[in-house]
Scaffold this motif. Structure first.
Motif, PDB file in Angstrom:
ATOM      1  N   ALA A   1      54.012 -33.217  49.013  1.00 35.93           N
ATOM      2  CA  ALA A   1      55.049 -32.391  49.642  1.00 35.93           C
ATOM      3  C   ALA A   1      56.376 -32.521  48.897  1.00 35.93           C
ATOM      4  N   ALA A   2      56.686 -33.721  48.384  1.00 34.55           N
ATOM      5  CA  ALA A   2      57.923 -33.920  47.640  1.00 34.55           C
ATOM      6  C   ALA A   2      57.936 -33.128  46.345  1.00 34.55           C
ATOM      7  N   SER A   3      56.768 -32.748  45.861  1.00 35.87           N
ATOM      8  CA  SER A   3      56.701 -31.930  44.647  1.00 35.87           C
ATOM      9  C   SER A   3      56.756 -30.433  44.947  1.00 35.87           C
TER      10      SER A   3
ATOM     11  N   ALA B   1      55.786 -30.765  54.745  1.00 34.63           N
ATOM     12  CA  ALA B   1      56.466 -29.645  54.095  1.00 34.63           C
ATOM     13  C   ALA B   1      57.749 -30.152  53.452  1.00 34.63           C
ATOM     14  N   PRO B   2      58.125 -29.624  52.283  1.00 34.86           N
ATOM     15  CA  PRO B   2      59.393 -30.041  51.643  1.00 34.86           C
ATOM     16  C   PRO B   2      60.593 -29.423  52.370  1.00 34.86           C
ATOM     17  N   LEU B   3      61.686 -30.203  52.505  1.00 33.35           N
ATOM     18  CA  LEU B   3      62.928 -29.723  53.107  1.00 33.35           C
ATOM     19  C   LEU B   3      63.967 -29.617  51.996  1.00 33.35           C
ATOM     20  N   ARG B   4      64.674 -28.492  51.967  1.00 32.63           N
ATOM     21  CA  ARG B   4      65.578 -28.201  50.837  1.00 32.63           C
ATOM     22  C   ARG B   4      67.006 -28.043  51.339  1.00 32.63           C
TER      23      ARG B   4
ATOM     24  N   ILE C   1      64.895 -30.183  46.854  1.00 31.94           N
ATOM     25  CA  ILE C   1      64.166 -30.904  47.895  1.00 31.94           C
ATOM     26  C   ILE C   1      64.947 -32.170  48.225  1.00 31.94           C
ATOM     27  N   ILE C   2      65.339 -32.288  49.513  1.00 29.51           N
ATOM     28  CA  ILE C   2      66.132 -33.430  49.925  1.00 29.51           C
ATOM     29  C   ILE C   2      65.313 -34.417  50.767  1.00 29.51           C
TER      30      ILE C   2
END
Length: 486
Positions: free
Chosen positions: A132-134, A164-167, A173-174
């Motif tokens: 997810a971090a990618s 899920a990635p949070l931006r 991506i934070i």
């Protein structure tokens, strides 16, 4: 117990059609099982994709705005925890679908969890967090085996786990958001869908097997009818072969009997010539001698002398014919004596010499075969005398591997087969034709070699002449194998 053709076409007692159906059932069942599993897997993936989209929408709508207000995401301040806890407060509708919310740093450290709070600040190794971090969205159904999901495992619920990635506002991506969604109803629906899928797969398999069985059964019946027809034709062929062999042997026996009858008739003719015309002509010679008188004129004496000479010539010719036609008592002598007798008679009649070379020969032999050998020697020596003057006449005979090897040769310059068409030549050709017939009757081989240096007649005769079969001929092993294969 010998195997039949049907036994060789079956396996464990199954017919060809049942073997095919067993193999087809195994292949079809395995194929349909793979197909059913694949369909259920695709349904589950579709459900996970839909649920994942809902979870991603929740995270982007409610969690990302809160995180974007922060300058750093190494740790979350207390007010952020309060805002996130407020999302899962009692009475909030979101609790009916989402059970747990977790926020992760990219290194696997837990930034936030609604419960239990003891996980905050702990670091776990998670491939799903790394994915997810990618930038990838990860959705899994009831795949909770890690240490950090111990609380969710204790709930006893069917859950969908979504990463899920949070931006931030710039798209970087934070953090990684993880949501556990209650999937109890969805799990029930999946069970019903899976059950219906397997019912449809089984029904389709049964229908396909039924159609295959009907087709194979019809083909098997056609094969059985053709097998039966081929078996019947094969048996008819075997019976016809037996009949043909029996007829051939009977024909050989008839030829042997005919040859024996002919020899008897020829001997009788020779005796009749000796006892009839020769005796009458001899009496005529005596009467002609008494008719001669001293007072006869020279012309009359010349006529009487001419008649006497002509009569003497006829008597001589008839005696030669009679001697050639009358056989010695073949049944009372052996093969060696018969061969020597033929050579001695030829020497007495022609005044020539015949060299006889005899090897090992059987002591007991059928009269028919002895007569055949005697006539072959007689005809060959006659031809040798007529066309080669009796030069270098030689007869050799011996037994080798159950066959009589007979050779009659001469060293005359005239070739036996190329003389002009005179009366003598015609008799020669008839004699050679007779030799060929005799050899063929006993299943032997004849070879005649003639050139400027002489003529060699080579004959091979089997010791055992063909005899008729008293019983039906048995089916050979090869025929039996063919019958079983049919």
């Amino acid at each position: 117990m010998p195997h039949t053709g049907r036994d060789r076409g079956t396996l464990f007692g199954l017919s060809l059609s049942m073997q095919f159906m067993a193999a087809a059932a195994v292949v079809l069942c395995v194929s349909m099982a793979v197909l059913g599993s694949w369909v259920n897997h695709q349904i589950t993936r579709s459900v996970l994709a839909t649920s994942g989209s809902a979870a991603v929408g929740f995270l982007q709508a409610f969690v990302e705005p809160i995180l974007r207000e922060l300058d750093t995401h190494e740790e979350l301040p207390p007010q952020v925890h309060e805002k996130l806890d407020a999302l899962f407060a009692e009475g909030e509708p979101i609790l009916t679908s989402f059970v747990t919310l977790k926020l992760w740093r990219a290194d696997g450290t837990v930034l936030y969890v609604n419960k239990p709070k003891s996980l905050i600040g702990k670091q776990f190794a998670s491939n799903d967090v790394a994915r997810a971090a990618s930038g990838e969205v990860v959705a899994e159904f009831e795949d909770m085996k890690s240490e950090e999901s111990a609380h969710e495992q204790s709930l006893g619920l069917s859950l969908i786990e979504v990463y899920a990635p949070l931006r931030d506002a710039s798209g970087n991506i934070i953090a990684v958001g993880e949501v556990y969604e209650n999937a109890t109803v969805l799990d029930q629906q999946l069970d019903v869908s899976e059950f219906r899928t397997w019912i449809f797969v089984c029904f389709t398999t049964v229908v396909m097997l039924a159609f295959l069985y009907l087709i194979v059964r019809r083909g098997n019946q056609l094969i059985e009818r053709q097998r039966s027809a081929l078996q019947q034709r094969f048996q008819e062929t075997i019976a016809l072969a037996r009949t043909n062999q029996h007829l051939r042997v009977e024909a050989d026996k008839a030829r042997l009997d005919a040859n024996a009858a002919n020899e008897e008739l020829i001997s009788r003719i020779g005796l009749d010539l000796h006892d009839g015309p020769i005796q009458l002509l001899s009496l005529l010679m005596l009467r002609l001698g008494r008719l001669r008188r001293n007072d006869m004129s020279p012309d009359e004496q010349a006529v009487v002398t001419s008649i006497q000479k002509l009569t003497a010539s006829v008597i001589r010719e008839l005696r030669e014919l009679s001697a050639g036609l009358v056989l010695p008592e073949i049944s009372e002598i052996g093969l060696v004596e018969a061969i020597r007798h033929a050579a001695e008679r030829h020497e007495n009649l022609t005044g020539t010499t015949v060299e006889v070379d005899l090897g090992p020969l059987p002591s007991a032999l059928s009269n028919a075969l002895k007569i055949c050998i005697y006539r072959i020697i007689q005809e060959s020596l006659n031809n040798s005398f007529k066309h080669a003057g009796g030069q270098g006449q030689r007869v050799s005979a011996r037994e080798n591997k159950g066959r009589i090897l007979l050779t009659i040769s001469n060293s005359g310059e005239q070739i036996m087969e190329t003389v002009e068409e005179t009366g003598t030549s015609v008799r020669t050709k008839l004699g050679m034709h007779s030799i060929r017939n005799r050899v063929a009757t006993f299943g032997g081989e004849l070879n005649i070699k003639s050139d400027e240096q002489g003529t060699i007649v080579s004959v091979e005769l089997p010791l055992v002449a063909p005899t008729p079969a008293s019983d039906p001929l048995p089916i050979s092993k090869a025929d039996q194998d063919v019958s079983e294969q049919v």
